[in-house]
Design an enzyme around this catalytic site. Structure first.
Site, PDB file in Angstrom:
ATOM      1  N   CYS A 185       0.925  -1.048   0.690  1.00 37.46           N
ATOM      2  CA  CYS A 185       0.300   0.026   0.042  1.00 37.46           C
ATOM      3  C   CYS A 185       0.704   1.704   0.191  1.00 37.46           C
ATOM      4  O   CYS A 185       0.325   2.217  -0.527  1.00 37.46           O
ATOM      5  CB  CYS A 185      -1.042  -0.451   1.213  1.00 37.46           C
ATOM      6  SG  CYS A 185      -1.931  -1.997   1.100  1.00 37.46           S
ATOM      7  N   HIS A 187      -2.945   7.101   3.089  1.00 33.64           N
ATOM      8  CA  HIS A 187      -3.608   5.500   3.186  1.00 33.64           C
ATOM      9  C   HIS A 187      -4.317   5.763   3.323  1.00 33.64           C
ATOM     10  O   HIS A 187      -5.207   5.830   4.102  1.00 33.64           O
ATOM     11  CB  HIS A 187      -2.025   4.679   3.557  1.00 33.64           C
ATOM     12  CG  HIS A 187      -2.578   2.954   2.707  1.00 33.64           C
ATOM     13  ND1 HIS A 187      -3.827   2.914   1.677  1.00 33.64           N
ATOM     14  CD2 HIS A 187      -3.085   2.176   3.269  1.00 33.64           C
ATOM     15  CE1 HIS A 187      -3.528   1.240   1.345  1.00 33.64           C
ATOM     16  NE2 HIS A 187      -4.015   1.133   2.719  1.00 33.64           N
ATOM     17  N   ASN A 232      -9.719  -0.123   1.108  1.00 39.00           N
ATOM     18  CA  ASN A 232      -8.876   0.050   0.686  1.00 39.00           C
ATOM     19  C   ASN A 232      -8.360  -0.511  -0.808  1.00 39.00           C
ATOM     20  O   ASN A 232      -8.542  -1.971  -0.749  1.00 39.00           O
ATOM     21  CB  ASN A 232      -8.321  -1.012   1.987  1.00 39.00           C
ATOM     22  CG  ASN A 232      -7.066  -0.828   1.467  1.00 39.00           C
ATOM     23  OD1 ASN A 232      -6.352  -1.380   1.107  1.00 39.00           O
ATOM     24  ND2 ASN A 232      -6.196  -1.560   2.435  1.00 39.00           N
TER      25      ASN A 232
END
Ligand code: ACO
Length: 322
Positions: free
Chosen positions: A121, A245, A275
């Site tokens: 990520c 994020h 996500n």
């Protein structure tokens, strides 16, 4: 979390500016209610614990990347032939071999080198910093993409992870410029000893110790962000907007609190995307641009964490036209 090396300020290198952006999301909408009809969970639980209401899934990593990149090239007003390098951040490549970036290079009609970068990520910020580094080495235009199809490595029977992920992509064109660089400071970290708290074996699905990842994520994001802010010669008060994020709204709230930056100065799209790993920061950044939340000259803090565990942050002075 191992800290990155102290760096000299990048302002002494060739400057670079962000000139184009685009996004793509998976075609299929999956709401919390859809998940609750398949497994023992509820819309309330997912919203309260994560901030996610729905996510979009479907497509391929290359396909989403191409869709986002076409818009980015159009906004930048440049043709595929003018791109000198493609850096594609992904932790969900379409093939083991070759790199997904090779397919994206072909489908877009680029005439340049192409590479995948996997920092989970944190991948988009790793790639953006890499791109600015290549501008310093003489490249004129670089396409930086974060693209993911996490739905393909999600165990749809496991309620502790299936609720979290979505598919999407975000693309940016960065161009060399003689002005001050848009990248004012950055920090990249990794602690490979933490592999077991978040991983997927080849051919397998994501396995995660949620609480442990949560705790480590808050610390890693905060430490990385503070290092970048310091490297840029700024203080947290100088940050106009934080693009974190998009994993869990509670992680964002905790990190913002530790940074002493008010939550109103953060961008969140995870309620509608889930996500999306390396696509999440570009999706949030483009959302803020399109919402008119970013003004020329604003100092933006991009900060992420991910499997590895990795973390990464960058301070970008926005110079693109909104
Ligand atoms: N619905 C209802 N109950 C659930 C669900 C669900 N979907 N999932 C777990 N539960 C239950 C658990 O079984 C547990 O029940 P118990 O108390 O009876 O044992 C209870 O809820 C609490 O579980 P926790 O795991 O403690 O819940 P938590 O508040 O920590 O939230 C979550 C879990 C959302 C996963 C959180 O820990 C988190 O967001 N962690 C970070 C995840 C993350 O950022 N991952 C990055 C991945 S990025 C990448 O690299 C691809």
């Amino acid at each position: 979390m191992a800290q990155g090396h102290e760096i000299m300020t990048v302002n002494s290198y060739n400057g670079g500016q962000i000139t184009g952006w685009g996004i793509a999301l998976g075609n299929d909408l999956v709401t919390n209610h859809d998940l609750a009809s398949r497994m023992d969970t509820s819309d309330e639980w997912i919203k309260e614990r994560t901030g996610i209401s729905e996510r979009r899934i479907g497509g391929t990593t290359a396909g989403l990347a191409v869709q986002a990149a076409k818009d980015a090239l159009e906004v930048a007003g440049c043709s595929p032939e003018e791109i000198d390098l493609l850096v594609l951040a992904t932790t969900t490549p379409d093939d083991q071999i070759p790199a997904t970036s090779a397919m994206v290079q072909h489908l877009l009609g680029l005439k340049c080198g192409a590479m995948d970068l996997n920092a989970a990520c944190s991948g988009f910020v790793y790639s953006l910093v890499t791109g600015f580094g290549m501008l310093a080495l003489g490249n004129r235009r670089i396409l930086v993409i974060g693209s993911e199809t996490l739905s393909r490595v999600t165990d749809w029977e496991d309620r502790s992870t299936a609720i979290l992920f979505g598919d999407g992509a975000g693309a940016f064109v960065i161009e060399a410029s003689s002005d001050q660089s848009a990248l004012l400071g950055w920090e990249l970290s990794c602690d490979g000893s933490l592999r077991d708290i978040l991983h997927a074996e080849i051919g397998g699905t994501i396995v995660m110790s949620g609480q442990e990842v949560f705790r480590k994520a808050v610390i890693a994001m905060t430490e990385s962000a503070l290092t970048s802010i310091k490297n840029a010669g700024l203080t947290p008060e100088d940050i106009a907007l934080v693009i974190p994020h998009q994993a869990n709204i509670r992680i964002i709230e905790s990190a913002m609190k530790r940074l002493h930056i008010p939550m109103e100065k953060s961008v969140s799209v995870l309620h509608k995307t889930g996500n999306t790993s390396s696509a999440s920061i570009p999706l949030a950044l483009v959302d803020a641009v399109e919402d008119g939340r970013i003004q020329e000259g604003d100092n933006l803090l991009l900060v992420g964490f991910g499997a590895g565990m990795t973390s990464a942050s960058a301070i970008v002075k926005w110079g693109g036209s909104t």
